[in-house]
Motif scaffolding. Structure first.
Motif, PDB file in Angstrom:
ATOM      1  N   ASP A  16       0.836  -1.205   0.000  1.00 57.57           N
ATOM      2  CA  ASP A  16       0.000   0.000   0.000  1.00 57.57           C
ATOM      3  C   ASP A  16       0.870   1.254   0.000  1.00 57.57           C
ATOM      4  N   ASP A  17       2.106   1.123   0.462  1.00 56.79           N
ATOM      5  CA  ASP A  17       3.046   2.242   0.504  1.00 56.79           C
ATOM      6  C   ASP A  17       4.418   1.710   0.090  1.00 56.79           C
ATOM      7  N   TRP A  18       4.753   1.882  -1.179  1.00 61.26           N
ATOM      8  CA  TRP A  18       6.003   1.345  -1.712  1.00 61.26           C
ATOM      9  C   TRP A  18       7.228   1.912  -1.018  1.00 61.26           C
ATOM     10  N   GLY A  19       7.147   3.175  -0.597  1.00 63.66           N
ATOM     11  CA  GLY A  19       8.291   3.786   0.073  1.00 63.66           C
ATOM     12  C   GLY A  19       8.644   3.072   1.366  1.00 63.66           C
ATOM     13  N   SER A  20       7.632   2.845   2.210  1.00 65.94           N
ATOM     14  CA  SER A  20       7.867   2.129   3.477  1.00 65.94           C
ATOM     15  C   SER A  20       8.292   0.697   3.217  1.00 65.94           C
ATOM     16  N   CYS A  21       7.683   0.086   2.204  1.00 60.60           N
ATOM     17  CA  CYS A  21       8.004  -1.305   1.885  1.00 60.60           C
ATOM     18  C   CYS A  21       9.477  -1.444   1.501  1.00 60.60           C
ATOM     19  N   PRO A  29      16.886  -1.967   9.938  1.00 60.73           N
ATOM     20  CA  PRO A  29      17.296  -1.256  11.157  1.00 60.73           C
ATOM     21  C   PRO A  29      17.019   0.246  11.094  1.00 60.73           C
ATOM     22  N   CYS A  30      17.189   0.826   9.902  1.00 63.18           N
ATOM     23  CA  CYS A  30      16.935   2.269   9.755  1.00 63.18           C
ATOM     24  C   CYS A  30      15.461   2.591   9.939  1.00 63.18           C
ATOM     25  N   LEU A  31      14.588   1.751   9.382  1.00 65.87           N
ATOM     26  CA  LEU A  31      13.148   1.972   9.559  1.00 65.87           C
ATOM     27  C   LEU A  31      12.783   1.819  11.034  1.00 65.87           C
ATOM     28  N   PHE A  32      13.396   0.846  11.703  1.00 65.28           N
ATOM     29  CA  PHE A  32      13.146   0.686  13.139  1.00 65.28           C
ATOM     30  C   PHE A  32      13.550   1.947  13.886  1.00 65.28           C
ATOM     31  N   GLY A  33      14.727   2.480  13.590  1.00 67.78           N
ATOM     32  CA  GLY A  33      15.197   3.697  14.256  1.00 67.78           C
ATOM     33  C   GLY A  33      14.282   4.878  13.996  1.00 67.78           C
ATOM     34  N   SER A  34      13.857   5.016  12.759  1.00 61.04           N
ATOM     35  CA  SER A  34      12.948   6.107  12.389  1.00 61.04           C
ATOM     36  C   SER A  34      11.621   5.996  13.124  1.00 61.04           C
ATOM     37  N   ASN A  35      11.077   4.780  13.171  1.00 59.99           N
ATOM     38  CA  ASN A  35       9.817   4.558  13.893  1.00 59.99           C
ATOM     39  C   ASN A  35       9.978   4.834  15.384  1.00 59.99           C
ATOM     40  N   ALA A  36      11.078   4.340  15.961  1.00 58.13           N
ATOM     41  CA  ALA A  36      11.307   4.509  17.401  1.00 58.13           C
ATOM     42  C   ALA A  36      11.403   5.985  17.771  1.00 58.13           C
ATOM     43  N   GLU A  37      12.015   6.775  16.899  1.00 59.32           N
ATOM     44  CA  GLU A  37      12.116   8.211  17.149  1.00 59.32           C
ATOM     45  C   GLU A  37      10.726   8.855  17.200  1.00 59.32           C
ATOM     46  N   LYS A  38       9.839   8.426  16.318  1.00 58.82           N
ATOM     47  CA  LYS A  38       8.479   8.977  16.279  1.00 58.82           C
ATOM     48  C   LYS A  38       7.598   8.441  17.403  1.00 58.82           C
ATOM     49  N   ILE A  39       7.805   7.188  17.781  1.00 56.94           N
ATOM     50  CA  ILE A  39       6.955   6.551  18.793  1.00 56.94           C
ATOM     51  C   ILE A  39       7.314   7.017  20.194  1.00 56.94           C
ATOM     52  N   SER A  40       8.609   6.945  20.550  1.00 58.10           N
ATOM     53  CA  SER A  40       8.979   7.218  21.935  1.00 58.10           C
ATOM     54  C   SER A  40      10.134   8.200  22.065  1.00 58.10           C
ATOM     55  N   ARG A  68       6.706  -1.440  19.635  1.00 54.18           N
ATOM     56  CA  ARG A  68       5.357  -1.745  19.126  1.00 54.18           C
ATOM     57  C   ARG A  68       4.328  -1.624  20.248  1.00 54.18           C
ATOM     58  N   ASP A  69       4.694  -2.105  21.417  1.00 52.67           N
ATOM     59  CA  ASP A  69       3.807  -1.991  22.573  1.00 52.67           C
ATOM     60  C   ASP A  69       3.563  -0.517  22.912  1.00 52.67           C
ATOM     61  N   GLN A  70       4.592   0.298  22.843  1.00 57.27           N
ATOM     62  CA  GLN A  70       4.451   1.734  23.120  1.00 57.27           C
ATOM     63  C   GLN A  70       3.559   2.406  22.078  1.00 57.27           C
ATOM     64  N   CYS A  95       7.480  -6.811   8.106  1.00 58.22           N
ATOM     65  CA  CYS A  95       6.081  -6.438   7.846  1.00 58.22           C
ATOM     66  C   CYS A  95       5.532  -5.577   8.987  1.00 58.22           C
ATOM     67  N   ALA A  96       5.886  -5.929  10.224  1.00 54.73           N
ATOM     68  CA  ALA A  96       5.412  -5.159  11.384  1.00 54.73           C
ATOM     69  C   ALA A  96       6.001  -3.752  11.375  1.00 54.73           C
ATOM     70  N   LEU A  97       7.281  -3.625  11.032  1.00 56.54           N
ATOM     71  CA  LEU A  97       7.899  -2.297  10.962  1.00 56.54           C
ATOM     72  C   LEU A  97       7.253  -1.445   9.880  1.00 56.54           C
ATOM     73  N   CYS A  98       6.961  -2.058   8.732  1.00 53.32           N
ATOM     74  CA  CYS A  98       6.290  -1.324   7.657  1.00 53.32           C
ATOM     75  C   CYS A  98       4.877  -0.919   8.079  1.00 53.32           C
ATOM     76  N   GLN A  99       4.171  -1.813   8.764  1.00 54.65           N
ATOM     77  CA  GLN A  99       2.837  -1.486   9.266  1.00 54.65           C
ATOM     78  C   GLN A  99       2.904  -0.311  10.233  1.00 54.65           C
ATOM     79  N   GLU A 100       3.878  -0.334  11.125  1.00 58.27           N
ATOM     80  CA  GLU A 100       4.019   0.750  12.102  1.00 58.27           C
ATOM     81  C   GLU A 100       4.334   2.071  11.414  1.00 58.27           C
ATOM     82  N   ALA A 101       5.205   2.034  10.402  1.00 57.18           N
ATOM     83  CA  ALA A 101       5.544   3.254   9.665  1.00 57.18           C
ATOM     84  C   ALA A 101       4.313   3.814   8.958  1.00 57.18           C
TER      85      ALA A 101
END
Length: 139
Positions: A16-21, A29-40, A68-70, A95-101
């Motif tokens: 649904d979002d090619w960029g995140s995919c 790891p970079c997507l995880f870091g980016s998500n973590a910065e936005k989440i917490s 993810r819990d946060q 898939c979970a990281l992309c969903q979170e993004a």
């Protein structure tokens, strides 16, 4: 925590979002870091490094599980009824990281829509005042 809200994005909606995919596939790891910065509000590079180091011993799912819990707590989201957060982050991490993004993007867009619905206020300089432009605009 049971959660009262449904996710806006599905776990397997990566295309649904090619960029995140692409980001999640080739630089997980970079997507995880980016998500973590936005989440917490963690440091993006630090979380990227942590994920990479823990991935070498198959433990990268641990910080992902906490983030993810946060995210679920931040938006009062329901956990995946089929497998929960732990199995989701262990078995379907990319898939979970992309969903979170995508979820973060979706929630930010809806927040921006609500924020910009107010009246537009335009101010003009007082009569007789002089407008001074920075040196960048001078020829």
């Amino acid at each position: 925590m049971s959660g009262a809200n449904d996710w806006n994005e599905s776990l397997f909606g990566c295309f649904d979002d090619w960029g995140s995919c692409c980001y999640g596939t080739w630089c997980t790891p970079c997507l995880f870091g980016s998500n973590a910065e936005k989440i917490s509000d963690h440091h993006c590079v630090g979380m990227c490094c942590l994920y990479s180091i823990l991935a070498s011993c198959y433990l990268c799912w641990l910080p992902h599980w906490f983030e993810r819990d946060q995210l679920r707590k931040n938006y009062d989201l329901r956990p995946n009824p089929a497998c929960g957060d732990a199995l989701t982050t262990i078995c379907c991490s990319a898939c979970a990281l992309c969903q979170e993004a995508r979820e973060l993007k979706s929630r930010a867009r809806s927040r921006d829509i609500y924020r910009t619905n107010g009246p537009t206020v335009v101010t003009q300089p007082a009569p007789g005042s002089r407008v001074v432009f920075p040196d960048v605009f001078r020829a």
